[in-house]
Design a protein around this motif. Structure first.
Motif, short mmCIF file in Angstrom:
data_model
loop_
_atom_site.label_atom_id
_atom_site.label_comp_id
_atom_site.label_asym_id
_atom_site.label_seq_id
_atom_site.Cartn_x
_atom_site.Cartn_y
_atom_site.Cartn_z
N GLN A 183 0.80 -1.22 0.00
CA GLN A 183 0.00 0.00 0.00
C GLN A 183 0.83 1.27 0.00
O GLN A 183 0.56 2.20 -0.73
N VAL A 184 1.87 1.29 0.85
CA VAL A 184 2.69 2.49 0.94
C VAL A 184 3.40 2.71 -0.39
O VAL A 184 3.47 3.83 -0.92
N GLN A 185 3.94 1.63 -0.93
CA GLN A 185 4.64 1.73 -2.21
C GLN A 185 3.73 2.30 -3.30
O GLN A 185 4.13 3.18 -4.07
N THR A 186 2.50 1.82 -3.35
CA THR A 186 1.56 2.30 -4.37
C THR A 186 1.26 3.78 -4.17
O THR A 186 1.21 4.55 -5.13
N ALA A 220 6.32 11.40 7.43
CA ALA A 220 5.91 11.66 8.81
C ALA A 220 5.31 10.40 9.43
O ALA A 220 5.11 10.32 10.64
N GLY A 221 5.00 9.42 8.59
CA GLY A 221 4.36 8.20 9.06
C GLY A 221 5.23 6.97 8.90
O GLY A 221 6.24 6.83 9.57
N PRO A 222 4.83 6.09 7.97
CA PRO A 222 5.44 4.76 7.91
C PRO A 222 6.85 4.73 7.33
O PRO A 222 7.58 3.76 7.58
N VAL A 223 7.22 5.74 6.56
CA VAL A 223 8.50 5.65 5.84
C VAL A 223 9.63 6.19 6.70
O VAL A 223 9.61 7.35 7.12
N SER A 247 18.93 1.44 14.70
CA SER A 247 17.63 1.40 15.35
C SER A 247 16.49 1.66 14.39
O SER A 247 16.67 1.98 13.24
N SER A 248 15.31 1.58 14.91
CA SER A 248 14.09 1.80 14.15
C SER A 248 13.82 3.29 13.98
O SER A 248 14.68 4.12 14.19
N ALA A 249 12.60 3.58 13.72
CA ALA A 249 12.07 4.84 13.24
C ALA A 249 12.88 6.10 13.49
O ALA A 249 13.39 6.36 14.57
N GLU A 290 7.12 -1.88 4.98
CA GLU A 290 7.25 -0.84 3.97
C GLU A 290 7.82 0.41 4.65
O GLU A 290 7.16 1.41 4.81
N SER A 291 9.07 0.29 5.05
CA SER A 291 9.70 1.35 5.84
C SER A 291 10.87 2.01 5.12
O SER A 291 11.18 3.17 5.36
N HIS A 292 11.55 1.28 4.25
CA HIS A 292 12.74 1.79 3.58
C HIS A 292 12.52 1.73 2.06
O HIS A 292 12.31 0.64 1.52
N PHE A 293 12.62 2.88 1.43
CA PHE A 293 12.40 2.92 -0.02
C PHE A 293 13.53 3.66 -0.72
O PHE A 293 14.14 4.56 -0.16
#
Lengths: 105, 105
Positions: free
Chosen positions: B2-5, B69-72, B102-104, B36-39
């Motif tokens: 979804q994020v990618q789209t 600001a969100g998932p990415v 680390s994460s986010a 879907e965190s790293h693009f």
């Protein structure tokens, strides 16, 4: 001192200043690691700040330059970019020139 | 996906790119499968003509402000004009390996 002052002091007192995850010996993110490799390959004299140990700067630096990601490089007090931009500038010989200019000034 | 789209749709609308590749690199990182965190975005567009590297990134970051600001968590950008893309032979730079940080954020 608020976070913008802290950031302002860091970038004005260090000719080449990198905000990163981890440190130069142990980068904690591939993009920060790439940024260090590029600075090293330029023979840069530089300072780093580990945002993983400073949450105020971790958040503040994103607002400071309206730039959402880390690492962030500042040369001569000016925002240069993140690791993608550092790589592009390095391929053009521009990163080397920029750093040399600052360090001989 | 979804994020990618969403990223693909926003960039297609905002840049009218001649080439657009949105690559989910989350699997290279220390995140759960299917994340879907790293693009990485590779975009070739006339919109970048006469823009510096920082301005090109700002344009893309602006189009994707909600996602950043969100998932990415990480967004690697390579933005070229059609002329630059031809000069590069249609090649873009690989992303560095994750170093386990680390994460986010």
């Amino acid at each position: 001192m608020d976070v913008n002052e802290r950031i302002g002091n860091l970038i004005s007192s260090n000719g080449v200043m990198l905000f990163m995850k981890g440190d130069r010996r142990f980068p904690m993110c591939g993009f920060s690691g790439q940024a260090i490799q590029l600075l090293e390959s330029c023979g840069a004299v530089y300072e780093t700040l580990n945002v993983l140990e400073d949450d105020e700067i971790r958040q503040g630096i994103k607002a400071y330059s309206s730039w959402p990601t880390i690492p962030q490089l500042y040369v001569g007090g000016e925002f240069v970019g993140g690791s993608d931009i550092m790589m592009s500038l390095h391929q053009q010989g521009e990163l080397q020139r920029l750093i040399k200019e600052t360090q001989t000034a | 996906m979804q994020v990618q789209t969403t990223i693909e749709q926003k960039l297609a609308a905002g840049l009218q790119p001649a080439v657009l590749q949105v690559i989910n690199e989350s699997g290279m990182h220390n995140v759960p499968a299917g994340s879907e965190s790293h693009f990485k975005v590779v975009a070739v567009s006339d919109a970048f003509v006469d823009l510096g590297l920082v301005q090109r990134h700002r344009q893309i970051n602006g189009l994707l402000a909600d996602e950043l600001a969100g998932p990415v968590h990480a967004l690697s950008l390579q933005a070229f004009t059609p002329e630059e893309w031809v000069a590069r032979g249609g090649q873009f730079d690989a992303s560095p390996d994750c170093l386990g940080g680390s994460s986010a954020g």
